[in-house]
Design a protein around this motif. Structure first.
Motif, mmCIF file in Angstrom:
data_model
loop_
_atom_site.group_PDB
_atom_site.id
_atom_site.type_symbol
_atom_site.label_atom_id
_atom_site.label_comp_id
_atom_site.label_asym_id
_atom_site.label_seq_id
_atom_site.Cartn_x
_atom_site.Cartn_y
_atom_site.Cartn_z
ATOM 1 N N ALA A 132 10.411 45.774 17.786
ATOM 2 C CA ALA A 132 9.480 46.895 17.670
ATOM 3 C C ALA A 132 8.025 46.473 17.825
ATOM 4 O O ALA A 132 7.196 47.255 18.317
ATOM 5 C CB ALA A 132 9.673 47.599 16.326
ATOM 6 N N PHE A 133 7.678 45.240 17.409
ATOM 7 C CA PHE A 133 6.268 44.880 17.288
ATOM 8 C C PHE A 133 5.803 43.792 18.244
ATOM 9 O O PHE A 133 4.700 43.272 18.080
ATOM 10 C CB PHE A 133 5.973 44.464 15.845
ATOM 11 N N HIS A 152 5.084 36.524 14.867
ATOM 12 C CA HIS A 152 5.312 35.604 13.756
ATOM 13 C C HIS A 152 6.487 36.130 12.929
ATOM 14 O O HIS A 152 6.304 36.859 11.959
ATOM 15 C CB HIS A 152 4.061 35.494 12.879
ATOM 16 N N PRO A 153 7.711 35.755 13.269
ATOM 17 C CA PRO A 153 8.886 36.273 12.548
ATOM 18 C C PRO A 153 9.040 35.610 11.187
ATOM 19 O O PRO A 153 8.526 34.506 10.948
ATOM 20 C CB PRO A 153 10.053 35.914 13.475
ATOM 21 N N ASP A 154 9.759 36.273 10.312
ATOM 22 C CA ASP A 154 10.053 35.704 8.995
ATOM 23 C C ASP A 154 11.147 34.645 9.078
ATOM 24 O O ASP A 154 11.183 33.725 8.264
ATOM 25 C CB ASP A 154 10.498 36.804 8.030
ATOM 26 N N LYS A 230 3.177 51.361 6.293
ATOM 27 C CA LYS A 230 3.034 49.938 5.982
ATOM 28 C C LYS A 230 4.385 49.304 5.672
ATOM 29 O O LYS A 230 4.577 48.109 5.886
ATOM 30 C CB LYS A 230 2.081 49.753 4.806
ATOM 31 N N LYS A 231 5.317 50.106 5.154
ATOM 32 C CA LYS A 231 6.648 49.578 4.885
ATOM 33 C C LYS A 231 7.380 49.287 6.186
ATOM 34 O O LYS A 231 8.059 48.257 6.322
ATOM 35 C CB LYS A 231 7.442 50.573 4.040
ATOM 36 N N GLU A 232 7.271 50.197 7.149
ATOM 37 C CA GLU A 232 7.961 50.020 8.430
ATOM 38 C C GLU A 232 7.203 49.087 9.364
ATOM 39 O O GLU A 232 7.805 48.418 10.204
ATOM 40 C CB GLU A 232 8.156 51.385 9.104
ATOM 41 N N MET A 233 5.861 49.045 9.244
ATOM 42 C CA MET A 233 5.047 48.173 10.082
ATOM 43 C C MET A 233 4.141 47.355 9.163
ATOM 44 O O MET A 233 2.978 47.676 8.963
ATOM 45 C CB MET A 233 4.215 48.998 11.074
ATOM 46 N N PRO A 234 4.689 46.302 8.520
ATOM 47 C CA PRO A 234 3.932 45.522 7.540
ATOM 48 C C PRO A 234 2.598 45.031 8.095
ATOM 49 O O PRO A 234 2.477 44.718 9.285
ATOM 50 C CB PRO A 234 4.875 44.350 7.233
ATOM 51 N N VAL A 235 1.616 44.954 7.196
ATOM 52 C CA VAL A 235 0.250 44.611 7.607
ATOM 53 C C VAL A 235 0.183 43.236 8.259
ATOM 54 O O VAL A 235 -0.668 42.987 9.114
ATOM 55 C CB VAL A 235 -0.695 44.693 6.388
ATOM 56 N N ARG A 236 1.098 42.328 7.904
ATOM 57 C CA ARG A 236 1.037 40.977 8.482
ATOM 58 C C ARG A 236 1.239 40.974 9.992
ATOM 59 O O ARG A 236 0.897 39.998 10.667
ATOM 60 C CB ARG A 236 2.067 40.077 7.802
ATOM 61 N N TYR A 237 1.829 42.046 10.539
ATOM 62 C CA TYR A 237 2.017 42.122 11.988
ATOM 63 C C TYR A 237 0.793 42.710 12.695
ATOM 64 O O TYR A 237 0.695 42.622 13.913
ATOM 65 C CB TYR A 237 3.230 42.998 12.324
#
Length: 514
Positions: A132-133, A152-154, A230-237
């Protein structure tokens, strides 16, 4: 103790696990360590000679046991997790599967199975975020177009997810850079290289202005839910997504844009206020509401479904909107949800025939699903446009208590911050609508509850209505019709006398009938 350094890939773990199973090494005697390809080459697996690669997807050649295909699929996901303990966990599960527990994966309560499922879920979620990102930027590669993205994946998901991008963007040359490793597609071959720092990724290209304009146009300020976004598109991305630079300004302008959208709609649909009769009575209101064009719902509803009941009713039940059967019959709460309400009222001893039932929205909002008409939640604009009808009903009725059935009705009267989950069954006193107001779930929600939980949901609904019955039985001024209001309920649940106010004098309680 067997110390097994392996490169962090599923294939490396599988090779080591097969060798260990061939020697029947128990999990307690094995210690797995992540190692790079160069480091792992200097270690032996404690002098255990690796067997030849067996055929099929099962277990070592020396074993007659088989492994479920579901385990292999699960293991490929778990192998991408960053937790170093994943290798030992996988081997322990594999050993148990091949040593007397072939149905282990069906035991969802088992600690190992639960932990494997959680790891697989985390990896799957991370893969979804990657698809998605990832945003490609065009760069010039010796005169050829090449597209580069940084992500930057987890977890270690690049090799598992790269085929998705090959299928989606197979006609162009691209690279996906991550801190762990990089994937490259030249239109024919997919290759990998070591990871890189984000500073090596391109920061912008000529297409970003076009993408930014498109994103601004599809951004709907009336539907923005920042916490959900923010839950679906976390700020770290966000730092790697070109559109996220636009979000702060768009959020800042959202209230003004919503107000502008609402004013334009108000010009087209004047709300129910424009259709109010000169004299406010229930018959006059019902007649006037039949011709209401205050919002677009009049175009799809069969007819206006106005409230129904006695003018001297002490209780008014307010739902969300009519359903399919109510829309056809022209009466509120005559469908399945109405039957649940009737049953619950009977259990707590409230006679519906002397109550008043209505809805916050008077037309049925629906969307087609084949030949069926499926309920669609009314929007804030439609609720606000219809609110004058509900306000006028309550003004005429002047009930002792208003009972909101569901969040839409409760928020229409108590504000958008009201939450059923926090305040159901609580009695609010001296409101602008009635001396008492309470809220509970809409009876239709009980019908949507999974069957195993439906009985508990219904009992909680009945408990909320018991509060209503007992409050009205023991408190408040009496009307001449109040002796018909309640019948002795089948069970004595809910609120106790004295819960909301001081009890009535003993003499008056003795004269009252219930």
């Amino acid at each position: 103790m067997h110390v097994i350094p392996i490169t962090p890939t599923f294939d490396a773990w599988r090779t080591a696990a097969r060798a260990l199973l061939a020697r029947n090494v128990p999990p307690a005697d094995v210690w797995f360590e992540d190692a790079s390809a160069d480091t792992a080459s200097f270690f032996a697996v404690n002098n255990v000679e690796l067997p030849n690669e067996p055929t099929g997807c099962g277990t070592p050649e020396s074993s007659k046991s088989t492994v479920p295909k579901e385990f292999l699929s699960l293991a490929k996901l778990v192998a991408c997790h960053r937790d170093p303990a994943r290798w030992a966990l996988l081997y322990r599960a594999l050993y148990r599967l091949t040593h007397g527990q072939p149905y282990l994966l069906e035991l969802e309560s088992d600690d190992d199975v639960r932990q494997l499922a959680q790891m697989a879920k985390a990896v799957s979620r991370d893969r979804h975020k990657m698809t998605a990102f990832v945003r490609f930027r065009k760069v010039d590669d010796a005169g050829r177009e090449h597209y580069v993205a940084y992500h930057h994946p987890d977890h270690l998901i690049l090799r598992l997810t790269a085929p998705f991008f090959v299928k989606r963007f197979g006609s162009m040359a691209w690279s996906i850079l991550t801190p762990d490793e990089c994937a490259h597609w030249d239109g024919r071959d997919l290759t990998f290289s070591p990871g890189v720092d984000p500073s090596l990724a391109p920061q912008q290209d000529d297409l970003e202005q076009l993408w930014g304009d498109y994103y601004r146009n599809i951004f709907n300020p009336a539907r923005i839910k920042l916490a959900a976004m923010k839950k679906e598109m976390p700020v770290r991305y966000w730092k790697h997504l070109p559109e996220t630079r636009l979000i702060p300004d768009m959020l800042k302008d959202a209230p003004a844009r919503v107000e502008d959208m609402m004013s334009k709609k108000l010009d087209e649909y004047p709300s129910a206020e424009a259709f109010m009769p000169a004299k406010i009575t229930l018959p006059a209101l019902q007649k006037a509401a039949a011709g209401c064009h205050g919002c677009p719902l009049y175009k799809i509803g069969t007819q206006t479904v106005f409230g129904e009941g006695r003018e001297d009713a002490r209780i008014v039940f307010v739902g969300e909107q009519p359903g399919d059967q109510e829309d056809r019959a022209g009466k509120p709460f005559v469908g399945p949800a109405g039957q649940v309400l009737d049953q619950a009222l009977e259990e707590v001893g409230i006679d519906r025939s002397i109550c008043y039932v209505t809805n916050a929205v008077k037309h049925f909002k629906w969307e087609p699903r084949g030949t069926r008409r499926i309920h669609a939640k009314p929007g804030a604009r439609e609720i606000q446009a219809c609110k004058p009808w509900l306000t006028a009903e309550l003004q005429v009725l002047q009930p002792q208590m208003v009972v909101c059935l569901g969040a839409t009705a409760a928020q229409a009267l108590m504000g958008k911050e009201f939450r059923i989950t926090r305040s159901r069954g609580q009695v609010f006193k001296d409101t602008q609508w009635a001396p008492w107001l309470t809220a509970t779930v809409h009876p239709s929600s009980i019908l949507r509850t999974p069957e195993e939980d439906r009985d508990a949901a219904y009992k909680a609904f009945v408990a909320d209505l018991s509060v209503v019955a007992k409050a009205l039985k023991h408190h408040g001024p009496r009307r001449k019709s109040d002796t018909q209001l309640t019948r002795p309920p089948g069970s004595d649940g809910g609120a106790q006398p004295g819960l909301f106010d001081a009890p009535a004098p003993a003499k008056s309680r003795k004269r009252s009938r219930s």
